[in-house]
Scaffold this active site. Sequence first.
Site, short mmCIF file in Angstrom:
data_model
loop_
_atom_site.label_atom_id
_atom_site.label_comp_id
_atom_site.label_asym_id
_atom_site.label_seq_id
_atom_site.Cartn_x
_atom_site.Cartn_y
_atom_site.Cartn_z
N GLU A 69 0.83 -1.20 0.00
CA GLU A 69 0.00 0.00 0.00
C GLU A 69 0.87 1.26 0.00
OE1 GLU A 69 -3.97 -0.64 2.34
OE2 GLU A 69 -2.36 -1.68 3.40
N GLU B 141 -4.25 -9.35 3.34
CA GLU B 141 -5.00 -9.07 4.57
C GLU B 141 -6.23 -9.97 4.76
OE1 GLU B 141 -2.85 -5.13 3.81
OE2 GLU B 141 -3.65 -6.80 2.64
#
Length: 269
Positions: free
Chosen positions: A127, A147
């Site tokens: 990210e 995730e």
Amino acid sequence: MSSWNPAAARTLRVETDDPGNGSGAVAVLTMDTPGKLNAMGREFWPELRDTLAHLASDGRTRAVIITGAGDRAFSAGGDIASFADLTDVVAKREFQQDCMRTFAAVEESPLPIIAAVNGFALGGGCELALACDVVVAAETATFGMPECAVGLVPGFGVLRAPAVIGRHWTKLMMFGGERVDADTALRIGLAQKVVPAAELMPAARALAGRFAAMAPLAVASGKNLVNRGVDRGEFDHSTAALTTLHATADAAEGIAAFLGKRAPRFEGR
């Protein structure tokens, strides 16, 4: 080469190289917890914001490189152990907001920011690369957003990855835990340059030097215009979703399984 660290810094090493030839200085920010594969603990997020704010206001820095210490990882993502310490909904929401403020600080900095990805860029590490302006990857780099395996989603990646790599690649990386090597990252737009590992920092420095030699107001204005379609309101939706997910039994199980080095047993609740 000079170094600077805010008084409270614990996870970042900051070095500034001023070529003294009329070009601006280049700052190298190194995530410096190699024993944890440069995992991002709660102290990391305000440290990065404060550092970028300092560099943007120091009057000489014109470009920034973010990389990871050691040769194994850019960053393996958020420190999962620190997630387990978030015991109430207020703490969970505040943590997510803190992360989002930091990604926004990278996007909104007037300085061009290069991610020099030297190994694993997973979860928050991937990210962070997405938040940077350009990604230079070593041939050994690996990108991923795993995730969902711990009952969560990449709160920033789910917003930005579709514009960079497309919706379907984003879904494959999220739902399937697909890891992307450097060549694939280059092909799908997640990286803009791929170089041998030994050439990563020289290549990143050379590119940063080119950026630093440009008119800084033009670079800042250009970055702002390119990012003009970025919707900060999306952050609220992502934070709300992640806060809800953090409170689920599946997230608790996923985190416990990760820390216990076992396969999770998800029940959809």
